[in-house]
Design a protein around this motif. Structure first.
Motif, PDB file in Angstrom:
ATOM      1  N   ILE A  12     -27.478 -24.522  19.910  1.00  0.00           N
ATOM      2  CA  ILE A  12     -28.273 -25.483  20.684  1.00  0.00           C
ATOM      3  C   ILE A  12     -27.356 -26.497  21.389  1.00  0.00           C
ATOM      4  CG2 ILE A  12     -28.795 -27.139  18.807  1.00  0.00           C
ATOM      5  CD1 ILE A  12     -31.380 -25.864  21.337  1.00  0.00           C
ATOM      6  N   LEU A  55     -31.846 -34.772  18.434  1.00  0.00           N
ATOM      7  CA  LEU A  55     -31.010 -33.794  19.131  1.00  0.00           C
ATOM      8  C   LEU A  55     -29.785 -34.481  19.726  1.00  0.00           C
ATOM      9  CD1 LEU A  55     -33.791 -31.790  21.040  1.00  0.00           C
ATOM     10  CD2 LEU A  55     -32.269 -30.809  19.314  1.00  0.00           C
ATOM     11  N   TYR A  71     -32.103 -25.328  16.764  1.00  0.00           N
ATOM     12  CA  TYR A  71     -32.891 -26.515  17.152  1.00  0.00           C
ATOM     13  C   TYR A  71     -33.436 -27.208  15.902  1.00  0.00           C
ATOM     14  CZ  TYR A  71     -36.459 -29.228  19.723  1.00  0.00           C
ATOM     15  OH  TYR A  71     -37.242 -30.239  20.253  1.00  0.00           O
TER      16      TYR A  71
END
Ligand code: NAD
Ligand code: MG
Length: 342
Positions: free
Chosen positions: A15, A36, A168
């Motif tokens: 990711i 993230l 993710y």
């Protein structure tokens, strides 16, 4: 036994090598975007022009763009707008701007399961759904922990959809707790059933009915409130910690015996039959259709039901009582007592 995934089962670099667009910056959106980013992922937040969330996202140092621009540059598009707006948002702003090989991610299977969004065959379609509110997803991540996630792949066009989804899930902190493998169909049907029959619908109706029975019998509303609402949290905390058995271990023998003899008199076999009808309406799409049709019309039924709920006498009793106790101080800055709604 369900298949479980932990941090060691996922490769963060997958990711980290992609550009991720987070569409929406509400409960889930802010948590995914910030987690993230803090995991070293290149994130852009896609928002409507004039969105009130823009300032909040920018304040956090996030890159913000229109939905169209965010999607144009993204390898992974996570759709975290409300379920009832996703269909139109997808048709008008996401689909026309998707890269040919972009992956489309969701945190709830509603629009895929009921066919409101039908991504073309070239796109991976996956779900990473934290089993907790966004504010907890962010708080746990910052504390070095995570909220369990459920993960599903509906369409694996690239052959790598699972690697991307698990990467993710790891980046938002979910695999520090655990990832559980599911399908869009299972997640959507069980999620809607759980919130309708047990968690939101069932518990709310149980509390309201208990309050009505006590107050109609002449007991004081304040006392009734404590007995059927306030103590609910203490009981649920015990159940959450150690199952129904721990709750029964902790309460008095009187309460435990009453549980055994009276619980089944209240939740009778015909209540279970009613639950099955709720599940039937979830699976047939009848609930989804009723919800979306009402939303498309501006939500007249939704608004009527919401105002009926707010006007139930237990709400006024609770508002007054909670003022007396410092420990009820609300922890959610954007929640205003007596003003549920957008
Ligand atoms: P939310 O209502 O908190 O936030 C949605 C955000 O979407 C808004 O803040 C806004 O930034 C944006 N938005 C609203 N209308 C829009 C529009 N017309 N066009 C573009 N953007 C718009 O939503 P949420 O609760 O974070 O839910 C997002 C998704 O996550 C849903 O699929 C939901 O089922 C799922 N989910 C939510 C939770 C939860 O606890 N809240 C848990 C698991 C999964
Ligand atoms: Mg749910």
């Amino acid at each position: 036994m369900a298949e479980l995934f932990y941090d060691d089962d996922a490769d963060l670099s997958v990711i980290q090598s992609k550009k991720v667009a987070i569409i929406g910056y509400g409960s889930q959106g802010h948590a995914h975007a910030l987690n993230l980013r803090d995991s070293g992922v290149d994130v852009v937040v896609g928002l409507r022009e004039g969105s009130s969330s823009r300032a909040k996202a920018e304040e956090q140092g996030l890159n913000v763009a229109t939905v169209a621009d965010a999607v144009r540059s993204a390898d992974v598009v996570m759709i975290l707008a409300p379920d009832q707006v996703q269909r139109r948002l997808y048709a008008e702003e996401i689909e026309p701007n998707l890269k040919d090989d972009a992956a489309i991610f969701f945190a709830h299977g509603f629009n895929i399961r009921f066919g409101y969004i039908k991504p073309s065959a070239g796109h991976d379609v996956a779900m990473v759904a934290p089993k907790g509110p966004g504010h907890t997803v962010r708080r746990e991540y910052e504390a070095g922990r995570g909220v369990p996630v459920i993960v599903a792949v509906e369409q694996d066009a690239s052959g790598n959809a699972w690697d991307v989804a698990l990467s993710y899930a790891k980046a938002i902190g979910g695999l520090r707790a655990a990832g559980i493998k599911t399908t869009f169909t299972e997640e959507t049907e069980t999620d809607l059933f759980g919130e309708q029959a047990v968690l939101c619908g069932g518990v709310s109706a149980l509390i309201q009915n208990g309050f009505e029975v006590l107050t109609e019998a002449g007991y004081q509303p304040e006392i009734a409130y404590f007995e059927v609402l306030h103590e609910m949290k203490l009981i649920v905390d015990l159940i959450w910690e150690g199952g129904i058995s721990k709750q029964r271990w902790s309460v008095s023998d009187t309460a435990e015996y009453g549980d055994y003899v009276s619980g089944p008199r209240v939740i009778t076999p015909d209540v279970k039959e009613n639950m099955k009808k709720v599940l039937d309406d979830v699976r047939s799409g009848a609930f989804a259709e009723r919800f979306i049709n009402d939303q498309d019309a501006g939500g007249p039924e939704f608004k009527e039901l919401r105002s009926r709920g707010e006007n139930h006498p237990i709400e006024a009793t609770g508002r007054e009582l909670r003022k007396l106790f410092a420990w009820t101080e609300t922890r959610d800055a954007d929640y205003v007592e007596g003003q549920v709604g957008r």
